[in-house]
Enzyme design. Sequence first.
Site, short mmCIF file in Angstrom:
data_model
loop_
_atom_site.label_atom_id
_atom_site.label_comp_id
_atom_site.label_asym_id
_atom_site.label_seq_id
_atom_site.Cartn_x
_atom_site.Cartn_y
_atom_site.Cartn_z
N CYS A 1 55.97 -25.37 -8.06
CA CYS A 1 55.96 -24.83 -9.44
C CYS A 1 56.60 -23.45 -9.45
O CYS A 1 56.38 -22.67 -10.36
CB CYS A 1 54.55 -24.81 -10.01
SG CYS A 1 53.42 -23.78 -9.09
N ASP B 1 40.58 -27.54 -1.36
CA ASP B 1 41.03 -26.31 -2.03
C ASP B 1 40.39 -25.13 -1.30
O ASP B 1 39.33 -25.26 -0.70
CB ASP B 1 40.60 -26.32 -3.50
CG ASP B 1 41.43 -25.36 -4.35
OD1 ASP B 1 42.31 -25.83 -5.10
OD2 ASP B 1 41.21 -24.13 -4.25
N ALA C 1 44.93 -25.22 3.18
CA ALA C 1 45.70 -26.46 3.30
C ALA C 1 46.71 -26.38 4.45
O ALA C 1 46.96 -27.38 5.13
CB ALA C 1 46.40 -26.76 1.99
N1 SAH Z 1 46.68 -29.80 -8.35
C1 SAH Z 1 45.92 -29.02 -9.28
C2 SAH Z 1 46.52 -27.64 -9.54
C3 SAH Z 1 46.71 -26.80 -8.29
S1 SAH Z 1 46.66 -25.10 -8.58
C4 SAH Z 1 45.74 -29.79 -10.59
O1 SAH Z 1 46.29 -30.89 -10.76
O2 SAH Z 1 45.03 -29.30 -11.46
C5 SAH Z 1 46.67 -24.46 -6.99
C6 SAH Z 1 45.34 -24.50 -6.27
O3 SAH Z 1 45.58 -24.17 -4.92
C7 SAH Z 1 44.29 -23.51 -6.75
O4 SAH Z 1 43.11 -24.20 -7.09
C8 SAH Z 1 44.03 -22.59 -5.56
O5 SAH Z 1 42.65 -22.24 -5.41
C9 SAH Z 1 44.46 -23.44 -4.42
N2 SAH Z 1 44.94 -22.74 -3.21
C10 SAH Z 1 45.69 -21.62 -3.13
N3 SAH Z 1 46.00 -21.35 -1.85
C11 SAH Z 1 45.45 -22.33 -1.09
C12 SAH Z 1 45.46 -22.64 0.30
N4 SAH Z 1 46.10 -21.86 1.17
N5 SAH Z 1 44.81 -23.74 0.72
C13 SAH Z 1 44.16 -24.54 -0.16
N6 SAH Z 1 44.13 -24.31 -1.48
C14 SAH Z 1 44.76 -23.22 -1.95
#
Ligand code: SAH
Length: 391
Positions: free
Chosen positions: A334, A247, A277
């Site tokens: 989403c 994350d 990511a």
């Molecule tokens: N899969 C999680 C929910 C994801 S919410 C669950 O089951 O609870 C989206 C997440 O992506 C957030 O925590 C945010 O910090 C992260 N995020 C946003 N942009 C990102 C990026 N470019 N690389 C990695 N993480 C990222």
Amino acid sequence: MQRIFLKKGREAPVLRGHPWIFSGAIEKVEGDDEDVGVADIFDSQKNWIARGLSNVKSQIRVRVVTWKKESIDRAFFSRRLSQALSPRERYLSATTNAYRLINGEGDFLPGLIVDRYDDFLVCQFFTAGMEMFKADIVNALNDLVDVKGISERSEGKVRVEEGLEPAIGGLAGETPPETISIVENGRKFLVDVKRGQKTGFFLDQRDNRAFLLTLARDRRILNCFSYSGAFSVYGFEGGAKSVITLDSSRPALELAEQNLALNGFDSAEGELLKGDAFTYLKESDLNFDLIVLDPPSLAPRRSDINAATGAYKFLNLHALKRLDPGGILLTFSCSQHLTADLFQKVVFGAAVDAGRKVTILRKLGHSIDHPVSLHHPEGDYLKGLALRVLD
Ligand code: SAH
């Protein structure tokens, strides 16, 4: 009460059960000169068709709450809440004490979200109409659900569009602790209801996490956009060989580490990664057997769709490249504005460009406590695909 008359031909969606009436559909308004209130809706022939909550400041001028001539009061909200509560009590597992109790339009209460975290409820009042009935709704919740406290995290884009300031804090009973410990399918998680994302936890992914558990044995898993690390916990529980939790947010990773430890899994060196990511998937030289891609909404507005499809394609393409033969990708969007059909096309394009042959094992969506009104398909925001690459 206001009387709102629709333009000729604009009543059809309302008659078919769609709850939104845009200002452009309105011919004229009679009655009270109030900015926010209960409104009766009539077709151009002056036939009564529905009753809703109106706000002159909002593009969505009225959100219909009933197609019956019933009073909108505490008893009305009590009925709606009971209708929402009974299926949840019936169908959710006994080892789960965190769930969405009210899912806006999906529970015929547009503008209202209520999430339950063990003994606490966290509400989101998104519209001025729901805000007006806050006391009635809180009282009705107090009568129906046995909890220690009710608080709210009413903030975000929709509230701004409704002309409302953010409202955060206690509404009834005890204030929730800094973190609430919840149980989901028998696994434990800490939820930060004050500062966490959404109301604190992504309840909508519960069933997909349970599905991952059945796929995880002996797999090397990469959980991208992990937030609370919930998919990682289920991965380890399902017997994964290793799980990398990625994350971009440090607080999210700290929470994930705590949640892993709470369930008896200590993170090895390099298993909790703070990073982007997109970059990681493109540049890492590791391969995996199972990857989870659950990014935040990449198309928050309709106008973002083009840019977002490019971003989804990039993520999926590089994730597919990182999978060994027989590997599995759980990929999600989403974004409300990206349809399931378009999402699948984007993932198809990614597979073609990645040079992989891919099958759909299962189409994925939200869990049962996030119902979508058949009359309001816009509510169907979470779409996912469980994919398997051939070779
Ligand atoms: N899969 C999680 C929910 C994801 S919410 C669950 O089951 O609870 C989206 C997440 O992506 C957030 O925590 C945010 O910090 C992260 N995020 C946003 N942009 C990102 C990026 N470019 N690389 C990695 N993480 C990222």
